[in-house]
Design an enzyme around this catalytic site. Structure first.
Site, mmCIF file in Angstrom:
data_model
loop_
_atom_site.group_PDB
_atom_site.id
_atom_site.type_symbol
_atom_site.label_atom_id
_atom_site.label_comp_id
_atom_site.label_asym_id
_atom_site.label_seq_id
_atom_site.Cartn_x
_atom_site.Cartn_y
_atom_site.Cartn_z
ATOM 1 N N ASP A 391 0.866 -1.178 0.000
ATOM 2 C CA ASP A 391 0.000 0.000 0.000
ATOM 3 C C ASP A 391 0.908 1.235 0.000
ATOM 4 O O ASP A 391 2.110 1.144 0.249
ATOM 5 C CB ASP A 391 -0.881 -0.033 1.251
ATOM 6 C CG ASP A 391 -1.785 1.180 1.352
ATOM 7 O OD1 ASP A 391 -2.294 1.625 0.313
ATOM 8 O OD2 ASP A 391 -1.947 1.694 2.469
ATOM 9 N N ASP A 782 -1.433 -0.939 6.030
ATOM 10 C CA ASP A 782 -1.708 -0.467 7.392
ATOM 11 C C ASP A 782 -3.183 -0.241 7.674
ATOM 12 O O ASP A 782 -3.550 0.026 8.817
ATOM 13 C CB ASP A 782 -0.967 0.856 7.637
ATOM 14 C CG ASP A 782 -1.643 2.017 6.920
ATOM 15 O OD1 ASP A 782 -1.882 3.056 7.557
ATOM 16 O OD2 ASP A 782 -1.939 1.886 5.717
ATOM 17 N N ASN A 785 -8.619 -1.232 4.444
ATOM 18 C CA ASN A 785 -8.759 -1.505 3.013
ATOM 19 C C ASN A 785 -7.644 -2.394 2.478
ATOM 20 O O ASN A 785 -7.686 -2.804 1.320
ATOM 21 C CB ASN A 785 -8.801 -0.187 2.226
ATOM 22 C CG ASN A 785 -7.527 0.612 2.398
ATOM 23 O OD1 ASN A 785 -6.853 0.520 3.426
ATOM 24 N ND2 ASN A 785 -7.180 1.397 1.401
#
Length: 1068
Positions: A391, A782, A785
């Site tokens: 991410d 983290d 999502n």
């Protein structure tokens, strides 16, 4: 099946107050154990026997009671029992610890209101419908519908860290238009109708129904219930004297417990080579057994009949006799299968996890977070990762937002302390002096959010705004509680400029104004409705009534979601252009708009929402459609730009991982320009890389053409790394029409950047790469999502993020900072891979040398399936004589020290793809073991064949002496080989090696004193025999000399030269 499904989805009906409780209501008892006292042995043994090796040994043990009388069944039974008992004790102690924790939780005292009276009961006796009293700073013991608070406001604040790890407090509200009757009268007439409990922490659908007017001034009909009305088990009340709630979900049905259950089963890639080696050993064992059996049949036909003293010949052609003879050999050589290896592997994994947890370099002092290991069975795969999915926000960046720029009224502004700077005209402005259009933009920012303010300064976060000094009430700002760092940053930016979100009470919002050091009158607004943000909508709205009675809808979100809903003006193109410029600077952007609503439009919207909110099925989808119908015809106000700084050392970490051979894919929901700018800044995309963009393409033929061009470009750009940048629209089309070609081309790129992705698309990409079967994938993130992506990858790594710990709780491993990933993979991954490879190979080697001598002995015992070793040696060889010393080495060996592994990331390439356990290396170990067993056996045979008078008293050596000679050299050679194959020897290693050899000598000597043993007085004479000691010394040196020479050649000529100095500096 259909009936069962419908029954599971049947709504729950819970009587508030539970005046007339039904029978068989579920208790609030929590059970996290796997076993009970009655089921422990059968269930645990059943689970262990599901392993093929354990089941195989069980069958062999049973058979040994009926065939092969030369070998005691205990030889098979004792190792099996030892391994199973140790495993059972380990799991039993862990389960007993869980049982004690369950008892503490279930026996905790709580207060409930039943029939108007307060009662103190154990937590486990709460049932749905009970009114539970929860005091400030105490944990909620079950899922409660909030009915009453001691404060004037119909809400309370809770800390949800136990659920999702978020440190910001959240507001839980009493259901709209509901007032609890403190006397509890007629509450049996009110019922909660809700869906059965699910694991979704962010969804709850239900309603309150009344038979008569109950607890309210007038009956409004069904009252909708949402997640904001539910106090979940595990949250902690803050800032209230006490609150009352009705128990809805209890015990194992609470959302906390549903989220505590194991969500998947991942197996390490090491299982593949372990299984292959085990199969190879079994095939080898069966081959040896077949050869020996055929020779035995030939001997039986030609040799045995000539030996009259053996009695009448046996009919070896009987089916039963053939079966018994074959099984006799199978039992004799079952020792070739290393059953105890599985126990030692589990032990190694436990210590590997302990090393990671206790590594101070993986500990973050600021957050007090060590490395968390939730799946120790994947430890060795940390050294096998080829593809890393990451991410961006909160992972590569800190997710600590600062409101730095905005665009409104056709101008670009920079926030500088308490003023706005316009670079277009090089002027500085105060907000109070700006035109109405600009003021409307900032008012929209101060209103369009879901931030709450704590009632007491005791709960403040400690953050201040030193720039404002005494000009604004910084104490209020420090008490902002926001679930999104974006919203908090925007409000703090507005406050710096003098527009302060001061208070919200009963949906009445008060905005303070301080311009030019002067307090202006506050602005008053009424918040009528909040249209929540979702990753699918990519926007959120609020409906506000201003002081003039005008109803406004304010909206903010991604420009791709906002701009198409705005009325066409020239400002749209200007704003879109400026947003693109912001994105290229690496800033996070939001578009802001508004519209007015008539009373009739608002009433229709509310009626539609009220109708949807009492539905139990598809409520979220229906609400999204309802929201969409009103979020149209917007007037664009402008855009914001927030800065999210890079994580510490993120560029060095990514560079090191790329040098280690990892291909890094960044999967983000941000704009292409923003993500690309961050990718360049953090060196995910090298400066010299040839970058290919696939943006907004949906036509399959065009996609196929572009992929072919990209593949040709990759083939021609041999000197430059190739990077691919792609957006969510194109990803969706590729996964639908050309998934194989997309995967093949993307895997040839050094770096891939996927933008504007939904959480589902992230997991689909990971799954697509996994399906190739050629790569070990890891995903790091983290936020909530990222959970689907983390759980889909072979290894999921979570980061304790600003937005919570959802990712960390769902991951296999969790760390506090992205930079720690370098040490987690390059150091711990390297060590775990090397250590397990050594353990498995050494197990195979040692089992070959001990069973090889037994196979050779069959040539000289007429293939009678007789063991050459005393049963004592077979019992203890795998448990004490050699396992302890090499297991300790396998848990502590270091080919290179930590600094070397971090300094030379390319060393990671040498262990990837399980190169340390290739068939070539396995064969070398097996051949080495076979040669050593030949040497040991025939050296002993040579000593005793010509002259077996080896004892000082002139007594000849017997069968027991021969077996003892073999096993003693086996123990010494096996332990000393550890010295030659090790890379990191400590004093403890030497202690374990010497202790293992001494344990053999001591146990054999004591056993030889036992008058009933077959070794009686043999070992006493053995130890005093000079020829035997000469045999031991010469045979040991002969066995280990080739190993010593190979190690010397490797260290002198084959070890990488640049590492020699580093190895000399290793601290032992």
């Amino acid at each position: 099946m259909a009936k069962s499904s419908n029954k599971e989805k049947k709504p729950l009906r819970i009587s508030i107050g539970n005046v007339n409780p039904r029978k068989n209501l579920p208790l609030n008892r929590v059970t996290t154990t796997k076993y009970t006292w009655l089921t422990f042995i059968p269930l645990n043994f059943y689970e262990q026997f599901r392993r093929a090796v354990y089941f195989y040994f069980l069958i062999i043990t049973i058979i040994s009671f009926f065939v092969n009388i030369t070998l005691s069944p205990l030889v098979s039974l004792l190792p099996l029992l030892f391994v199973m008992i140790v495993t059972a004790l380990k799991e039993g102690l862990e389960d007993y610890a869980r049982s004690k924790n369950d008892k503490i939780v279930n026996k905790s005292q709580v207060t409930v209101i039943r029939n108007g009276n307060e009662e103190h009961i154990n937590s486990e006796f709460i049932v749905p419908g009970d009114i539970v009293v929860v005091t400030s700073a105490s944990d909620v013991t079950c899922d409660l519908l909030l009915l009453h608070t001691s404060g004037a406001e119909k809400m309370c604040f809770v800390n949800t860290a136990n659920l999702d790890g978020e440190t910001n407090l959240k507001a839980i509200h009493i259901p709209h238009n509901f007032t609890y009757d403190i006397n509890g009268q007629n509450l049996d007439k009110a019922c909660i109708i809700c869906e059965p409990s699910t694991s979704d922490l962010y969804r709850f659908n239900g309603r309150i129904e009344f038979e008569t007017t109950v607890g309210i001034e007038s009956n409004p009909g069904p009252i909708p219930l949402e997640i904001d009305n539910l106090l979940l088990r595990g949250v902690r009340i803050k800032g209230q004297g006490r609150v009352l709630g009705c128990a809805v979900y209890t015990g194992m049905s609470t959302k906390l417990q549903l989220n505590s259950r194991y969500t998947g089963n991942k197996s390490a890639s090491s299982e593949k080579y372990i299984n292959k080696f085990i199969i190879a050993l079994i095939v080898g064992m069966v081959a040896v057994v077949l050869i020996l059996y055929m020779i035995e049949r030939q001997k039986a036909a030609k040799v045995y009949p000539s030996m009259y003293y053996l009695g009448p010949p046996i009919d070896y052609n009987k089916i039963l006799q053939i079966f018994e003879d074959f099984l006799s050999f199978l039992i004799l050589f079952n020792y070739m299968v290393p059953i105890s290896m599985y126990m030692n592997i589990e032990l190694y994994r436990v210590f590997g996890a302990l090393f990671m947890k206790s590594d101070l370099e993986l500990y973050d002092e600021k957050t007090d977070q060590p490395c968390a290991v939730n799946a120790s069975n994947l430890n060795e795969d940390l050294g096998q990762i080829n593809i890393l999915f990451s991410d961006k926000t909160g992972t590569l960046t800190k997710n600590q937002m600062i409101f730095v720029k905005c665009f409104t009224a056709g101008k670009n502004y920079h926030l500088q302390n308490i003023q706005l700077y316009c670079p277009d005209d090089n002027e500085t402005y105060e907000l109070g002096m700006m035109n109405n259009e600009t003021m409307d933009f900032f008012v929209a920012l101060a209103l369009c959010h879901t931030v709450d303010i704590l009632d007491s300064c005791d709960e403040k976060s400690g953050e201040t705004l030193p720039e404002l000094e005494n000009l604004i009430p910084s104490e209020i700002i420090s008490r902002y509680q926001a679930s999104s760092p974006d919203e908090k940053a925007i409000l703090e930016g507005c406050a710096k400029l003098g527009l302060i979100f001061k208070d919200i009470t009963d949906d009445q919002i008060r905005l303070g104004r301080i311009f030019s050091g002067t307090n202006a009158s506050d602005l008053q607004f009424e918040r009528l409705h909040v249209l929540e943000f979702s990753s699918e909508r990519k926007r959120m709205s609020v409906i506000i009534r201003d002081e003039s009675g005008v109803i406004w809808l304010y909206i903010k979100g991604a420009e791709s979601s906002i701009l198409p809903r705005c009325n066409p003006t020239s400002l749209i193109a200007q704003t879109d252009e400026q947003i693109t410029k912001y994105a290229k600077e690496g800033l996070r952007t939001l578009a802001v708009a508004r519209r007015t609503l008539t009373e009739s439009e608002y009433d229709a919207f509310v009626a539609s929402c009220d109708n949807i909110n009492i539905q139990l099925n598809n409520r979220q989808e229906l609400l999204a459609e309802c929201y969409q119908s009103i979020e149209v015809g917007l007037d664009l106000l402008g855009a914001t730009a927030l800065e999210d700084t890079l994580e510490d050392e993120v560029d060095d970490t990514l560079t090191a991982l790329q040098e280690a051979g990892l291909k890094i894919w960044v999967l983000t929901g941000d704009k292409v320009e923003t993500a690309f700018s961050i990718g360049m800044a953090c060196k995910h995309i090298p400066q010299v890389a040839e970058v290919h963009f696939l943006i907004g393409i949906t036509d399959p033929s065009e996609l196929e053409k572009r992929l072919s061009q990209l593949e040709l470009g990759i083939a021609s750009a041999t000197s430059k790394p190739t990077c691919l940048v792609i957006d969510g629209t194109t990803v969706s089309a590729l996964l639908s029409h050309l998934p194989e070609q997309f995967t093949e081309v993307a895997l040839k790129c050094q770096a891939v950047l996927c933008c504007r992705l939904s959480p589902l698309q992230k997991s689909e990409i990971v799954m697509r790469i996994k399906k190739t079967g050629k790569h070990i994938t890891a995903a790091i993130g983290d936020g909530a999502n990222d959970v689907s992506m983390i759980q889909e990858a072979h290894i999921g790594i979570g980061i304790y993020g600003v937005e919570g710990k959802q990712a960390a709780r769902s991951a296999d491993y969790a760390i506090a900072k992205f930079k720690m990933l370098q040490r987690l993979l390059l150091v711990h991954g390297h060590y775990n891979t090397e250590r397990l490879a050594f353990m498995v190979l050494f197990y195979c080697y040692k089992n070959i040398i001990i069973t090889g001598c037994m196979a050779l002995f069959q040539v000289y015992d007429l293939y009678s399936a007789t063991s050459v070793y005393n049963e004592l040696f077979l019992w203890l060889f795998d448990i004490i004589y050699i396992s302890v010393s090499f297991t300790y080495l396998a848990m502590s060996d270091k080919h290179y020290n930590e600094k070397t592994l971090l300094r030379f990331p390319t060393l990671y390439k040498g262990i990837s793809h399980n190169q340390l356990t290739s068939w070539k290396i396995f064969t070398v170990w097996i051949i080495n073991g076979a040669l050593q067993c030949f040497t040991i056996f025939y050296f002993a045979y040579a000593v005793l064949n010509d002259n077996n008078v080896v004892f000082n008293n002139g007594q000849t050596a017997d069968f027991s002496t021969f077996g003892t000679m073999l096993i003693m050299v086996l123990v010494i050679v096996g332990n000393l080989k550890i010295v030659l194959v090790s890379h990191y020897m400590s004093y403890l290693n030497f202690v374990f090696i010497v202790a293992s050899i001494f344990a053999f000598i001591l146990s054999t000597y004591l056993y030889n004193l036992y008058t009933g043993s077959s070794l009686y007085h043999v070992y006493s004479m053995f130890l005093s025999s000079l020829p035997i000691w000469l045999y031991i010394i010469i045979c040991t040196v002969t066995c280990l000399l080739p190993d010593f020479l190979m190690k010397a050649v490797y260290d002198m000529f084959l070890d990488p030269p640049k590492l020699k100095v580093e190895k000399l500096k290793r601290v032992i």
